[in-house]
Design an enzyme around this catalytic site. Sequence first.
Site: not given
Length: 472
Positions: A88, A90, A119, A153-154, A177, A354, A445
């Site tokens: 990805h 983005d 990332d 994807e984010e 990723d 999660r 991130h």
Amino acid sequence: MKINWTKEVEQRKEELLKDLNELLSIDSVRDIEHRTTEYPLGPGPALALQKVLSFGERDGFEVKNVDNLAGHIDYGNSEAEMLGILGHVDVVPTGEGWDTDPFEPVIKEGKLFARGASDDKGPSIAAYYAMKIIKELQLPITKKIRFIIGTDEESEWVGIHRYMEVEEMPEMGFSPDADFPIINGEKGILSYELVFDNVEATQGDLFLESFVSGLRANMVPSEATAVVTVKNQEMINRLSNDFNNYLLEHEVKGHFEGSETSATFTIYGKAVHAQEPSLGVNAATYLGDFLHRYSFDATASNYLSVIAKHLHLDFNGRLLNVYLEDDVMGKVTTSGNIFQYSAHQDKKIVINIRHPKGITKDDILAEISQLLTPLNVTVGIIGDIKLPHYVSGEDPFIQTLMTVYEEHTGEKGHERTIGGGTYGRILEKGCAYGALFPGRENVMHQPNEYMYVEDILKATAIYADAIYRLVK
């Protein structure tokens, strides 16, 4: 035929870094506020997609752009079985705390700094160059290689979902990723929104005007600010002293600003990926923990109480009654990441959860609702829902990838489950494969995101070898 993959990558090092720098220079944060018919997720993600597809066109591959939402680069027999590579372009918002411009890539001490370096632009370009090397060496292959590029994807995976509606998907493949040696299990991922009702009650000693923190549901917030109305100067002085003592006691940074009738509190934390919230410092929950000790109106008290009693320093859902640990997939992780409170408008918290197999999204919803309903909170699921995904470590596909990793690094491979979500989970036999090597700092991130240049090149060699073994 023995191929020196490392040598082949080294010969293309300058070209690879040039292409990667061009891609990293594009601010590709999802921006639906400026979306248009041409750019449905904002200009940045579409321009980044177009950039990668232009590399494919330049290098003689077949390429396709699907509505500026996703695309692919193909190589091999169009009728053959496909191996998928899913990346990805983005990126998450940059946030504060960068030492350099996040969209002006720079190499310092062997590290390439830029938003997306690790990332997922760096690993995606590594995987693309792996595919490019196979083509340029004219190696015989029996399967098609399809490199699929997504653009959000984010966030909500709108791009990849659209792609899946109109294009054929591989059954087998990997996403560059995550981490090496391999990620063959991914927890379920979803976000729960807590909406607080206004409660009519006598005012407290303080009045909460606003409480704001967080950029994305999948990022632990690094800054939180609250504005409080205060009755007198004596209370201002007390709050200032108490706040400074709290910062010292809990070893966090912050700032206090007072006037005759109001006080503004800011706490600075550490942003990290929500898959491992314990590695960060959640500025919002610290601020809520501090403020809930005082007397507020009932609505604000409910809001601050949820933060302090059900979110602060709890990373596995125990305080939300949703804790579970699976032998293979590990523990539930929870993180409050978006906080929006206005005295005269909405009052919300978004929690990212999660979870392994063994508990469902509805189980979680029921537990949190039962717990928080007495505090006048309505709980709902928002955004994209990702179910748990697992491919056996004994599967020949997984074994091939681990063998390649072992041969290139001399390190023993092992299967692993993560709380992160990659495109690998959308394939029946899909996984994540690199590009973060064991022992390297995970700065995805975070401010000052980087990836070692040598790791990008090493990952490229591993990807080329693995892809070739899977398609020859």
